[in-house]
Design an enzyme around this catalytic site. Sequence first.
Site, PDB file in Angstrom:
ATOM      1  N   GLY A  48       0.857  -1.184   0.000  1.00 11.11           N
ATOM      2  CA  GLY A  48       0.000   0.000   0.000  1.00 11.11           C
ATOM      3  C   GLY A  48       0.887   1.225   0.000  1.00 11.11           C
ATOM      4  N   ALA A  49       0.692   2.129  -0.940  1.00  8.06           N
ATOM      5  CA  ALA A  49       1.636   3.234  -1.134  1.00  8.06           C
ATOM      6  C   ALA A  49       2.012   3.965   0.156  1.00  8.06           C
ATOM      7  CB  ALA A  49       1.077   4.192  -2.183  1.00  8.06           C
ATOM      8  N   GLN A 195      -5.502  -8.898  -2.952  1.00 10.99           N
ATOM      9  CA  GLN A 195      -5.633  -7.880  -1.892  1.00 10.99           C
ATOM     10  C   GLN A 195      -7.104  -7.583  -1.593  1.00 10.99           C
ATOM     11  OE1 GLN A 195      -3.502  -7.665  -4.483  1.00 10.99           O
ATOM     12  NE2 GLN A 195      -1.675  -6.461  -4.004  1.00 10.99           N
ATOM     13  N   ASP A 236      -1.135   4.705  -6.614  1.00 12.42           N
ATOM     14  CA  ASP A 236       0.269   4.557  -6.219  1.00 12.42           C
ATOM     15  C   ASP A 236       1.123   5.696  -6.732  1.00 12.42           C
ATOM     16  OD1 ASP A 236      -1.002   1.691  -6.400  1.00 12.42           O
ATOM     17  OD2 ASP A 236       0.663   1.610  -4.959  1.00 12.42           O
ATOM     18  N   LYS A 247      -3.354  -0.462  -8.780  1.00  7.93           N
ATOM     19  CA  LYS A 247      -3.295  -1.902  -8.959  1.00  7.93           C
ATOM     20  C   LYS A 247      -3.803  -2.359 -10.314  1.00  7.93           C
ATOM     21  CE  LYS A 247      -1.798  -4.036  -6.802  1.00  7.93           C
ATOM     22  NZ  LYS A 247      -0.348  -4.268  -7.006  1.00  7.93           N
TER      23      LYS A 247
HETATM   24  C1  LIG Z   1      -3.625   3.379  -0.277  1.00  7.24           C
HETATM   25  S1  LIG Z   1      -2.569   2.982  -1.560  1.00  7.24           S
HETATM   26  C2  LIG Z   1      -2.994   1.327  -1.873  1.00  7.24           C
HETATM   27  C3  LIG Z   1      -2.580   0.915  -3.252  1.00  7.24           C
HETATM   28  O1  LIG Z   1      -1.395   0.100  -3.196  1.00  7.24           O
HETATM   29  C4  LIG Z   1      -1.735  -1.152  -3.730  1.00  7.24           C
HETATM   30  O2  LIG Z   1      -0.691  -1.799  -4.378  1.00  7.24           O
HETATM   31  P1  LIG Z   1       0.144  -2.966  -3.582  1.00  7.24           P
HETATM   32  O3  LIG Z   1      -0.875  -3.822  -2.869  1.00  7.24           O
HETATM   33  O4  LIG Z   1       0.872  -3.683  -4.693  1.00  7.24           O
HETATM   34  O5  LIG Z   1       1.069  -2.225  -2.656  1.00  7.24           O
HETATM   35  C5  LIG Z   1      -2.848  -0.869  -4.685  1.00  7.24           C
HETATM   36  O6  LIG Z   1      -2.395  -0.310  -5.889  1.00  7.24           O
HETATM   37  C6  LIG Z   1      -3.658   0.087  -3.863  1.00  7.24           C
HETATM   38  O7  LIG Z   1      -4.595   0.833  -4.540  1.00  7.24           O
END
Ligand SMILES: CSC[C@H]1O[C@H](OP(=O)(O)O)[C@H](O)[C@@H]1O
Length: 343
Positions: A48-49, A195, A236, A247
């Site tokens: 999560g960013a 996720q 992100d 995502k």
């Molecule tokens: C609140 S930002 C969450 C954002 O990050 C996720 O990617 P990942 O699970 O690969 O870190 C996804 O893009 C979410 O929207």
Amino acid sequence: MNIPQSVIWENHVIRLLDQRKLPHVTEYLMLDTVESVFEAIKSLAVRGAPAIGIAAAFGVALSALTYKTEDVHELKEQVWIDSGYLSQSRPTAVNLFWALNRMNEVVLRSNTVQSLRENVLAEAMLIQKEDAEVCRSIGEHALKLFQNGDRVMTICNAGSIATAQYGTALAPFFLAKEHGIELSVFACETRPVFQGARLTTWELMEANVNVTLITDSMAAHTMKTKQISAVITGADRVAANGDSANKIGTLGLAVLAKSFGIPFYIAAPLSTFDFDTPNGDAIPIEERDPSEITHVNGVTIAPDGVNVFNPAFDVSPADLITGIVTEKGVIKPDTASIAALFA
Ligand SMILES: CSC[C@H]1O[C@H](OP(=O)(O)O)[C@H](O)[C@@H]1O
């Protein structure tokens, strides 16, 4: 909210909620080296960013607090090396680089070993505290976009555990409960790391928010048959022109939302905007290990040796985005509106 924090600083150790084990196992990693923080980010133990940025910030604090020297110049050099190392853990979420830049600035301004160590820990704590406040503001602004009884679709997990608290895209659903507003969420499972199925459903059920799990391939039929009133997702990286990376699968929802005449919102803190990225084509898209697709829970589901393409993100162009919800309010996804945010 009884959702655990994703990153907790405990006496020179980072207590990290291992998001790979959720929803059935709540387990924490105790990280006391920069290398272990790097691996936690790369392996999506923390993801999560904003949460990635927070974890990296505490990784820099670990570096400053554990490297043995009384020479402030030597300490600065080592911390900057470790910061550069952490910046290589994942390429797409700009929050990682935003947080590391903030930490590097603090190191630059510190003139003694003691002040450097105190200042970097204070800055990491401040980044985490600010993010929780920012996410709550995003939730309050996003909640104004919905009305009682609305059905909203989302993808991946932009929830509390992806941030310091509250999340971004999920923040309005948690706040809606506080205001007695009933919203229903349709969560895409989010192949290949799930996720949505593992984390978003779990967070929303913990908060007694009505959530329905669908596969990513059901998004179109669900929009057509379930009176979906809006789509909201996290981000992100938001480029200077409003193109937004999120995502993999998000672009598909944006295209479908346009086709069905449904508003498509991105929820993103200012820390996810990147003026150094002019447009979506310039956003680096992380490609991850093929085994994320060929295996589910360690069980192979594809022929050995099959070709695999595994981009972890895609980019929704600004013209498919109805609005970007920030802590300062909802803006149009265009260069002028984004520049005004930072004026
Ligand atoms: C609140 S930002 C969450 C954002 O990050 C996720 O990617 P990942 O699970 O690969 O870190 C996804 O893009 C979410 O929207």
